[in-house]
Design a protein around this motif. Structure first.
Motif, mmCIF file in Angstrom:
data_model
loop_
_atom_site.group_PDB
_atom_site.id
_atom_site.type_symbol
_atom_site.label_atom_id
_atom_site.label_comp_id
_atom_site.label_asym_id
_atom_site.label_seq_id
_atom_site.Cartn_x
_atom_site.Cartn_y
_atom_site.Cartn_z
ATOM 1 N N GLY A 1 20.141 -9.983 -75.330
ATOM 2 C CA GLY A 1 21.220 -9.372 -73.273
ATOM 3 C C GLY A 1 22.231 -10.077 -73.701
ATOM 4 N N THR A 2 22.488 -9.408 -72.399
ATOM 5 C CA THR A 2 23.346 -10.665 -71.465
ATOM 6 C C THR A 2 23.503 -10.029 -70.030
ATOM 7 O OG1 THR A 2 25.234 -10.022 -73.677
ATOM 8 C CG2 THR A 2 26.294 -11.184 -71.239
ATOM 9 N N ASP A 3 23.263 -11.827 -69.473
ATOM 10 C CA ASP A 3 23.029 -11.522 -67.631
ATOM 11 C C ASP A 3 23.444 -12.986 -67.040
ATOM 12 O OD1 ASP A 3 22.571 -11.942 -65.328
ATOM 13 O OD2 ASP A 3 20.549 -11.794 -65.602
ATOM 14 N N GLY A 4 25.155 -12.877 -67.028
ATOM 15 C CA GLY A 4 25.965 -14.357 -66.867
ATOM 16 C C GLY A 4 25.689 -14.207 -65.673
ATOM 17 N N THR A 5 25.059 -14.014 -64.563
ATOM 18 C CA THR A 5 24.351 -14.755 -63.590
ATOM 19 C C THR A 5 23.469 -15.560 -63.325
ATOM 20 O OG1 THR A 5 22.774 -13.074 -63.291
ATOM 21 C CG2 THR A 5 25.026 -12.889 -62.079
ATOM 22 N N VAL A 6 22.975 -16.150 -64.860
ATOM 23 C CA VAL A 6 21.979 -17.383 -65.357
ATOM 24 C C VAL A 6 22.913 -18.174 -65.440
ATOM 25 C CG1 VAL A 6 19.768 -16.159 -65.746
ATOM 26 C CG2 VAL A 6 21.782 -16.424 -67.623
ATOM 27 N N ALA A 7 23.916 -17.585 -66.234
ATOM 28 C CA ALA A 7 25.204 -19.170 -66.533
ATOM 29 C C ALA A 7 25.636 -19.581 -65.259
ATOM 30 C CB ALA A 7 26.179 -18.010 -67.346
ATOM 31 N N MET A 8 26.298 -18.356 -64.092
ATOM 32 C CA MET A 8 26.723 -19.262 -63.019
ATOM 33 C C MET A 8 26.003 -20.242 -62.242
ATOM 34 S SD MET A 8 29.830 -18.911 -61.310
ATOM 35 C CE MET A 8 30.492 -17.555 -62.032
ATOM 36 N N ALA A 9 24.486 -19.752 -62.559
ATOM 37 C CA ALA A 9 23.388 -20.218 -61.197
ATOM 38 C C ALA A 9 23.426 -21.688 -61.735
ATOM 39 C CB ALA A 9 22.087 -19.673 -61.735
ATOM 40 N N LEU A 10 24.400 -22.261 -63.318
ATOM 41 C CA LEU A 10 24.573 -22.994 -63.756
ATOM 42 C C LEU A 10 25.876 -23.980 -63.549
ATOM 43 C CD1 LEU A 10 21.956 -23.505 -66.990
ATOM 44 C CD2 LEU A 10 21.667 -24.402 -64.797
#
Length: 475
Positions: A379-388
């Motif tokens: 799937g896709t969850d960009g919030t986890v990438a933004m946290a990094l």
């Protein structure tokens, strides 16, 4: 000009009938692999009558094999479906028949891909035939299938498929519209052929693996299956990935090098140090002080070179969606990040994500190693990438964030608000919808409108657009 009668028809009518026979046969073979005896015999008579080899009608013969036996035909395939110069005196109907035979050969070999298991040799032959189709459309081989070329040639820019090239009368279609339709179609056919291969068996045999030509479809399959490979098969898979990465990197590196040349700042005097001494200019400007008697040059003034000034960001953060729909972007942007990582004064950080995020910065300089650490799909969850990504923005004014995704996200509002916050902080935020070689991709319309309102419109299309956007920030 008088018209010669042939079999009860005038010459133009006879040529029109020949052309129609060839295209009716093409359509029949595309929709039904079974031969239509009447069309086959009529087409054979046409081909022989106009002096072309019967091998053009053999679906089992590649364009390469035809050209090897008849090298004089190679030039006719090049640019076959691009506009030609206007000819006085009307259409050359005899030439239309000849082109119809050649066009039919290329289209049939590419679009009649058959069924059942595909061998490495069959895939290589299809890739070669697809390359001939791309050349017929005025492109370099690989351009329309996520390849390493640089796009449509000058003959295709703003042009179209000639009526005499396809045998279709009326206005000339615009190649700029035709090519974006054909590119994804070729990629889809190639992906289907790769899926029909017993790829693991092919990779386990060095002789068979050596026949494979790396392409985006093949690389995608290798990246998906790499965890299931071992020994010789894994080594051959890695060799193919490395080869493809190196080929794409060579093209992208030349684009980046052209885009990041610094400009001279002549408002600041050059530093008067020995390493900046312009010896040639100094000698030239002081030649009037040459003493023939003493054979000595007296220097009144030294001249120094200006040093180039580059306004580069201290930090480039590349965030890439590695879900199944973004494979082409993942490969291209991983390579692009590695190239920028090799530039002076550019601190590159690379993050890949689906429902989890992975910081690939330690390997950002090596796209091969980076790709081996990715796990496509999910799937896709960009919030986890933004946290990094957010903690890496230490100096917003000297930071550019490139976010590559189709933006079909799970937590849309939360992700967009964090992206807007990055933009408001002063960092350069570049949303990218697709950086594929074919230039086609889908972007969530909700995000597209939001980014437009924010003043950071989504970049979509060829990867060159991203390079150009970074150029304006780097120089």
């Amino acid at each position: 000009m008088s018209e010669t009668s042939i079999g009860g028809f005038s010459a133009p009518d006879a040529d029109e009938n020949r052309r129609q026979v060839l295209y009716w046969r093409l359509l029949a073979r595309l929709f039904d692999p079974e031969e239509q005896p009447s069309l086959e015999s009529a087409s054979l008579a046409v081909v022989e009558d106009i002096g072309l080899p019967p091998a053009l009608l053999d679906p089992g013969a590649s364009v390469d094999s035809v050209v090897q036996r008849h090298p004089e035909l190679a030039a006719e395939f090049d640019g076959l479906m691009t506009p030609g110069p206007e000819e006085d005196g009307g259409r050359d109907r005899a030439a239309e028949v000849r082109r119809a035979a050649l066009v039919s050969k290329v289209l049939l070999n590419v679009f009649a891909s058959g069924s059942g298991t595909v061998t490495a040799e069959q895939l290589a032959r299809w890739q070669s035939d697809a390359g001939w189709l791309e050349r017929a459309l005025g492109c370099r081989p690989g351009d329309l299938r996520g390849g390493r070329g640089g796009g449509v040639r000058a003959t295709g820019a703003g042009g179209g498929v000639s009526p005499t090239g396809t045998g279709v009368g009326g206005p000339t279609p615009d190649l700029s519209r035709l090519i974006p339709e054909i590119g994804p179609e070729l990629g889809s056919i190639e992906a289907g052929l790769v899926q029909r291969m017993r790829l693991r068996e092919v990779l386990a045999d060095p002789a068979l693996a050596s026949r494979l030509t790396p392409s985006m479809s093949l690389i995608e399959q290798l990246l998906r299956d790499k965890d299931n490979l071992s020994g010789v098969a894994l080594a051959n898979a890695k060799a193919l990935i490395r080869r493809y990465v190196d080929e794409v990197a060579q093209v992208l590196r030349s684009q980046v090098e052209k885009a990041t040349v610094g400009e001279l700042d002549r408002s600041v005097p050059p530093k008067r140090v020995f390493r900046n001494l312009d010896l040639d200019r100094t000698i030239w400007k002081n030649l009037t002080n040459w003493s023939p008697e003493e054979e000595r040059l007296y220097v009144d003034r030294l001249y120094y070179r200006h040093t180039s000034r580059k306004t580069t960001p201290q930090r480039l953060i590349v965030v890439v969606d590695q879900s199944g729909s973004m494979v082409d972007s993942m490969v291209n942007c991983t390579i692009l990040a590695s190239i920028f990582a090799g530039l002076p004064k550019v601190d590159v950080h690379l993050i890949a994500y689906d429902t989890q995020a992975l910081d690939l910065t330690p390997w950002a300089h090596d796209p091969f190693e980076t790709l081996l650490r990715t796990k496509l799909g999910g799937g896709t969850d960009g919030t986890v990438a933004m946290a990094l990504a957010q903690p890496k923005i230490a100096e917003p004014r000297n930071t550019v964030v490139v976010w590559i995704s189709d933006f079909y996200e799970w937590r849309t509002d939360e992700l967009f608000e964090s992206m807007a916050a990055v933009h408001r902080s002063g960092a350069k935020f570049i949303p990218v919808g697709s950086v594929t070689s074919s230039g086609r991709g889908s972007v969530n319309p909700w995000f597209r409108e939001k980014f437009k309102d924010l003043g950071t419109p989504v970049i979509s299309g060829h990867i060159k657009k991203l390079v150009h956007e970074l150029k304006t920030f780097l120089t």
